[in-house]
Design a protein around this motif. Structure first.
Motif, PDB file in Angstrom:
ATOM      1  N   ALA A 177      -2.922  30.076 -37.646  1.00 14.10           N
ATOM      2  CA  ALA A 177      -2.185  28.841 -37.364  1.00 14.10           C
ATOM      3  C   ALA A 177      -0.860  28.809 -38.125  1.00 14.10           C
ATOM      4  N   ARG A 178      -0.899  29.189 -39.384  1.00  9.94           N
ATOM      5  CA  ARG A 178       0.317  29.152 -40.203  1.00  9.94           C
ATOM      6  C   ARG A 178       1.342  30.177 -39.715  1.00  9.94           C
ATOM      7  N   GLN A 179       0.863  31.314 -39.232  1.00  9.79           N
ATOM      8  CA  GLN A 179       1.778  32.318 -38.696  1.00  9.79           C
ATOM      9  C   GLN A 179       2.459  31.798 -37.436  1.00  9.79           C
ATOM     10  N   ALA A 180       1.699  31.117 -36.583  1.00 12.97           N
ATOM     11  CA  ALA A 180       2.280  30.550 -35.362  1.00 12.97           C
ATOM     12  C   ALA A 180       3.332  29.497 -35.702  1.00 12.97           C
ATOM     13  N   LEU A 231      -1.464  26.651 -30.469  1.00 11.09           N
ATOM     14  CA  LEU A 231      -0.287  26.938 -31.302  1.00 11.09           C
ATOM     15  C   LEU A 231       0.233  28.350 -31.048  1.00 11.09           C
ATOM     16  N   GLU A 232      -0.685  29.293 -30.927  1.00 11.62           N
ATOM     17  CA  GLU A 232      -0.282  30.682 -30.704  1.00 11.62           C
ATOM     18  C   GLU A 232       0.381  30.861 -29.339  1.00 11.62           C
ATOM     19  N   ARG A 233      -0.100  30.141 -28.329  1.00 10.36           N
ATOM     20  CA  ARG A 233       0.548  30.219 -27.015  1.00 10.36           C
ATOM     21  C   ARG A 233       1.977  29.678 -27.097  1.00 10.36           C
ATOM     22  N   TYR A 234       2.127  28.588 -27.811  1.00 11.94           N
ATOM     23  CA  TYR A 234       3.470  28.027 -27.993  1.00 11.94           C
ATOM     24  C   TYR A 234       4.365  29.032 -28.716  1.00 11.94           C
ATOM     25  N   ARG A 236      13.611  30.205 -17.927  1.00  9.76           N
ATOM     26  CA  ARG A 236      12.164  30.205 -17.671  1.00  9.76           C
ATOM     27  C   ARG A 236      11.378  30.216 -18.976  1.00  9.76           C
ATOM     28  N   SER A 237      11.832  31.006 -19.950  1.00 13.19           N
ATOM     29  CA  SER A 237      11.131  31.085 -21.233  1.00 13.19           C
ATOM     30  C   SER A 237      11.157  29.744 -21.957  1.00 13.19           C
ATOM     31  N   LEU A 238      12.308  29.099 -21.943  1.00 13.55           N
ATOM     32  CA  LEU A 238      12.411  27.800 -22.607  1.00 13.55           C
ATOM     33  C   LEU A 238      11.550  26.759 -21.903  1.00 13.55           C
ATOM     34  N   SER A 239      11.513  26.835 -20.577  1.00 11.93           N
ATOM     35  CA  SER A 239      10.668  25.904 -19.826  1.00 11.93           C
ATOM     36  C   SER A 239       9.199  26.116 -20.167  1.00 11.93           C
ATOM     37  N   SER A 240       8.783  27.382 -20.283  1.00 13.49           N
ATOM     38  CA  SER A 240       7.395  27.682 -20.646  1.00 13.49           C
ATOM     39  C   SER A 240       7.081  27.198 -22.057  1.00 13.49           C
ATOM     40  N   ALA A 241       8.043  27.360 -22.965  1.00 13.41           N
ATOM     41  CA  ALA A 241       7.827  26.906 -24.341  1.00 13.41           C
ATOM     42  C   ALA A 241       7.674  25.390 -24.392  1.00 13.41           C
ATOM     43  N   HIS A 242       8.515  24.684 -23.649  1.00  8.90           N
ATOM     44  CA  HIS A 242       8.402  23.221 -23.618  1.00  8.90           C
ATOM     45  C   HIS A 242       7.061  22.791 -23.023  1.00  8.90           C
ATOM     46  N   GLU A 243       6.615  23.502 -22.008  1.00 10.96           N
ATOM     47  CA  GLU A 243       5.326  23.170 -21.392  1.00 10.96           C
ATOM     48  C   GLU A 243       4.185  23.407 -22.375  1.00 10.96           C
ATOM     49  N   ALA A 244       4.245  24.518 -23.114  1.00  9.06           N
ATOM     50  CA  ALA A 244       3.209  24.801 -24.112  1.00  9.06           C
ATOM     51  C   ALA A 244       3.224  23.761 -25.222  1.00  9.06           C
ATOM     52  N   PHE A 245       4.404  23.277 -25.563  1.00 10.44           N
ATOM     53  CA  PHE A 245       4.510  22.267 -26.619  1.00 10.44           C
ATOM     54  C   PHE A 245       3.789  20.987 -26.217  1.00 10.44           C
ATOM     55  N   ARG A 246       3.892  20.629 -24.936  1.00  7.00           N
ATOM     56  CA  ARG A 246       3.255  19.388 -24.485  1.00  7.00           C
ATOM     57  C   ARG A 246       1.746  19.439 -24.655  1.00  7.00           C
ATOM     58  N   HIS A 247       1.163  20.637 -24.590  1.00  4.05           N
ATOM     59  CA  HIS A 247      -0.291  20.762 -24.767  1.00  4.05           C
ATOM     60  C   HIS A 247      -0.711  20.513 -26.214  1.00  4.05           C
TER      61      HIS A 247
END
Length: 290
Positions: free
Chosen positions: A128-131, A213-216, A276-287
């Motif tokens: 978790a801390r690494q992520a 967290l790791e997916r984000y 696309r990468s930024l969109s995926s990151a924002h989507e992962a953040f919402r989770h």
């Protein structure tokens, strides 16, 4: 050590630097009571008594002027030394440890020492801390391509919640293992088995948080690569006219022009990949949001 982000920053920093003191406390260490003025009052009484005695002798005319001055010198210097020279060692380190001790007691329950976690819990916390470090240290976060303000709040909160849950899980799992290590009758086994499953289910729930967290972090890493490549392509595009001048002067137009055209196409593809990468990151953040 992981500290509750609600702790004031200065206190949190002090807690993070207090690992050695906390370990001493776990072994029963308690700082000594603070001594009052290092015995100054008794020494002051002794000095006053000596001066009064000298005054009585002088007043009675028992000493001549020369002897009186000599007595003042002989008594005065030791009295000054006795009054102002401390006989105890400097207490800076002791004072620091006492302050840390008080802070650790005050904030009990709002920090987690990683040494207290069992092996499985420690591995999860490290992941978790690494992520969190991957996201927080990324250039796309620093340059504001992610929601850096929400990251600054959400990520420490996620790290703390994971650490807090793992500390409770680790402590309870240790007690459970100690209890069942003495052997179980069938009746006790029937009770202990569901409790062991509850511990496993709790760990799975924390694992799900860590994996989110790791997916984000993985999406942020992809965006980071695309962002770096995007900047590199833009730097190259900014120098295209210099390349064009050079190939025109050397007569290498037929060789270089197709390469320059591909450079523009690559820039467009990288720009799309970054989006696309930024969109995926924002989507992962919402989770990650509660």
């Amino acid at each position: 050590m992981v500290v509750d982000p609600g702790v004031p920053p200065e206190d949190a920093q002090l807690l993070r630097e207090s690992r050695q003191v906390l370990i001493k406390m776990r072994h029963g260490w308690v700082p000594e009571p603070q001594r009052a003025a290092s015995g100054l009052r008794p020494r002051l009484h002794a000095a006053v008594g000596a001066v009064m005695s000298l005054g009585v002798v002088a007043g009675a005319g028992l000493l001549g002027r020369g002897l009186l001055m000599l007595a003042v010198i002989l008594l005065g210097i030791p009295l000054l030394v006795m009054l102002f020279v401390r006989d105890d060692p400097p207490g800076d380190e002791m004072e620091f440890e006492r302050e840390v001790y008080e802070q650790l007691r005050w904030y009990e329950g709002r920090y987690v020492l990683t040494d207290d976690l069992d092996e499985s819990a420690a591995r999860l916390l490290a992941r978790a801390r690494q992520a969190v470090a991957t996201v927080s240290g990324s250039r796309v976060n620093a340059d504001g391509l992610l929601d850096d303000v929400r990251n600054a709040v959400m990520l420490p909160a996620q790290e703390w919640e994971i650490a807090r849950l793992l500390a409770k899980l680790s402590a309870l799992r240790g007690k459970h293992r100690e209890t069942v290590s003495h052997g179980l009758t069938p009746e006790v086994e029937a009770v202990a088995a569901p409790l062991a499953r509850a511990l496993d289910n709790s760990e799975d729930a924390v694992l799900a948080r860590v994996e989110a967290l790791e997916r984000y972090a993985a999406n942020v890493t992809d965006a980071e690569r695309a962002y770096l490549a995007h900047h590199q392509i833009e730097e190259l595009r900014g120098r295209v006219h210099q390349y064009e001048e050079l190939v025109a002067e050397t007569g290498a137009d037929g060789f270089a022009l197709p390469e320059l055209e591909r450079l523009a196409q690559d820039a467009d593809r990288l720009d799309q990949a970054l989006r696309r990468s930024l969109s995926s990151a924002h989507e992962a953040f919402r989770h990650l949001e509660p």
